[in-house]
Scaffold this active site. Structure first.
Site, PDB file in Angstrom:
ATOM      1  N   ILE A  90     -12.564 -80.544  -9.235  1.00  0.00           N
ATOM      2  CA  ILE A  90     -13.154 -81.679  -8.787  1.00  0.00           C
ATOM      3  C   ILE A  90     -13.972 -81.186  -7.615  1.00  0.00           C
ATOM      4  CG2 ILE A  90     -11.409 -83.508  -9.552  1.00  0.00           C
ATOM      5  CD1 ILE A  90      -9.960 -83.117  -6.781  1.00  0.00           C
ATOM      6  N   ASP A  91     -14.875 -82.087  -7.344  1.00  0.00           N
ATOM      7  CA  ASP A  91     -16.091 -81.342  -6.295  1.00  0.00           C
ATOM      8  C   ASP A  91     -15.280 -81.476  -5.162  1.00  0.00           C
ATOM      9  OD1 ASP A  91     -18.042 -81.640  -8.456  1.00  0.00           O
ATOM     10  OD2 ASP A  91     -18.327 -83.853  -8.151  1.00  0.00           O
ATOM     11  N   LYS A  92     -16.027 -80.639  -4.152  1.00  0.00           N
ATOM     12  CA  LYS A  92     -15.676 -80.270  -2.868  1.00  0.00           C
ATOM     13  C   LYS A  92     -15.510 -81.404  -2.213  1.00  0.00           C
ATOM     14  CE  LYS A  92     -17.323 -78.512   1.472  1.00  0.00           C
ATOM     15  NZ  LYS A  92     -18.395 -78.059   2.134  1.00  0.00           N
ATOM     16  N   ARG A  98     -20.245 -89.291 -11.326  1.00  0.00           N
ATOM     17  CA  ARG A  98     -21.139 -89.377 -10.237  1.00  0.00           C
ATOM     18  C   ARG A  98     -22.247 -89.636 -11.051  1.00  0.00           C
ATOM     19  NH1 ARG A  98     -20.784 -84.307  -6.471  1.00  0.00           N
ATOM     20  NH2 ARG A  98     -22.628 -85.603  -5.449  1.00  0.00           N
ATOM     21  N   THR A 117     -14.552 -84.663  -3.243  1.00  0.00           N
ATOM     22  CA  THR A 117     -13.834 -85.437  -4.068  1.00  0.00           C
ATOM     23  C   THR A 117     -12.435 -85.289  -3.824  1.00  0.00           C
ATOM     24  OG1 THR A 117     -15.455 -85.955  -5.611  1.00  0.00           O
ATOM     25  CG2 THR A 117     -13.100 -86.214  -6.456  1.00  0.00           C
TER      26      THR A 117
END
Length: 341
Positions: free
Chosen positions: A146-148, A263, A150
């Site tokens: 998962i993104d930084k 997103r 998130t």
């Protein structure tokens, strides 16, 4: 200095050979060796496989009954990424896997721009020497990210067997992943605009379904782009949990798991996530709609309002069904409280 140690896996081809080397090994190599098809292909290509005493680098080489195949595999070695004593919120752990609640701001995997302070650095310290090795290295098996910015749930493999088993579930889209997000607008089937957006449709229960292809943006390498030819198939579903006029709390779940999928899909549908500077940095909420304090809080939210809230999968070793849930982080909870008031 001594070189890496090796182990040897010997296979005798049975009376019904697969016909070619790569397929035969995928069938004959014992499961406990934890060698995936892709890893076997790499081992063949680098000359680590011998047939009847002769190195064979062609995966399509024909085999016959009684052929003897020996695979040379390097024992798991230490990786260069340094262990770091970073606190982790652990929800579950056994010998094969670990489930953690990743905080906002933590990168999952080291990269040239972020060589330290990552989840992998933290896990290497937490595991100490208790790693059986993934792909020939003593490292955690990252099967999804998962993104930084998130937050939320991640499962990480500690053994090759768990790594392959989890990767297979993600590939077959059988892992249950639900995200909570705050988006601009309210994605409702009653909105005629959405019926004109390519790739969007509604399912029973006012569930927005977004089906497109995704690929890296042609000019901005940090972004993903929606395509309808080429790229990788991507399906996202979203349902309204609470509507607040100009914004909504939504529950999103993934059929596929592509980079930035929620997103970029929500932005494509015209419902960019609050705080998402990459896909909708210019989207603002009017003070007339919600009042100055709420509008300012929404417009200054410092990250995409996205949280991996639930995760469900089958334990790749025990076969047990596992389900996990974690609450939203404080910043999203405070934003929701402000909207409700």
């Amino acid at each position: 200095m001594s070189g890496p140690s090796h182990k040897f896996i010997e296979v005798s081809i049975g009376p019904d050979p697969a016909g070619r080397l790569d397929k035969a090994l995928a069938r004959e190599v014992p499961e406990e060796a934890s060698l995936s098809r892709s890893r076997l292909a790499r081992l063949i290509a680098v000359g680590a496989v011998a047939v009847n005493g002769k190195v064979e680098t062609n995966g399509k080489a024909k085999l016959a009954e009684g052929d003897n195949v020996v695979i040379t595999v390097e024992e798991a070695s230490e990786v260069e990424t340094a262990p770091e004593d970073i606190p982790l919120e652990i929800l579950y752990e056994d010998d094969d896997l670990i489930v953690i609640n990743k905080p906002v701001g933590m990168v999952v995997h080291p990269a040239p721009g972020t060589p330290s302070g990552t989840l992998v650095n933290a896990l290497l310290h937490h595991f100490g020497g208790n790693l059986s090795g993934i792909g020939g290295e003593k490292r955690p098996g990252i099967v999804h990210r998962i993104d930084k910015d998130t937050s939320g749930l991640l499962v990480v493999a500690k053994s090759d067997k768990a790594h392959h088993g989890l990767a297979a579930q993600f590939e077959k889209h059988t892992v249950e992943r639900h995200y909570l997000a705050i988006c601009h607008g309210v994605p409702d089937a009653a909105d005629p605009r959405l019926r004109g957006v390519p790739g969007t449709s509604f399912e029973t229960g006012n569930i927005l379904k977004i089906t497109t292809q995704l690929a890296r943006h042609k000019t901005d390498r940090q972004r993903q782009a929606v395509l309808f030819n080429g790229g990788r198939h991507a399906v996202t579903r979203a349902r309204i949990e609470e509507g607040f006029g100009p914004v909504a709390l939504i529950n999103c779940w993934l059929e596929t798991g592509r980079t930035h999928q929620i997103r970029v899909h929500m932005a494509h549908a015209g419902h960019v996530l609050v705080g998402d500077q990459t896909y909708g940095g210019r989207r603002k909420v009017s003070a007339k709609a919600v009042g100055e304090v709420v509008a300012e809080t929404l417009n200054r939210f410092p990250r995409q309002a996205l949280h991996a809230a639930s995760l469900g999968f089958i334990h790749p070793v025990t076969g047990e069904s596992l389900q996990f849930q974690v609450d939203m982080p404080a910043d999203m909870q405070e934003l929701l409280q402000l909207l409700r008031e």
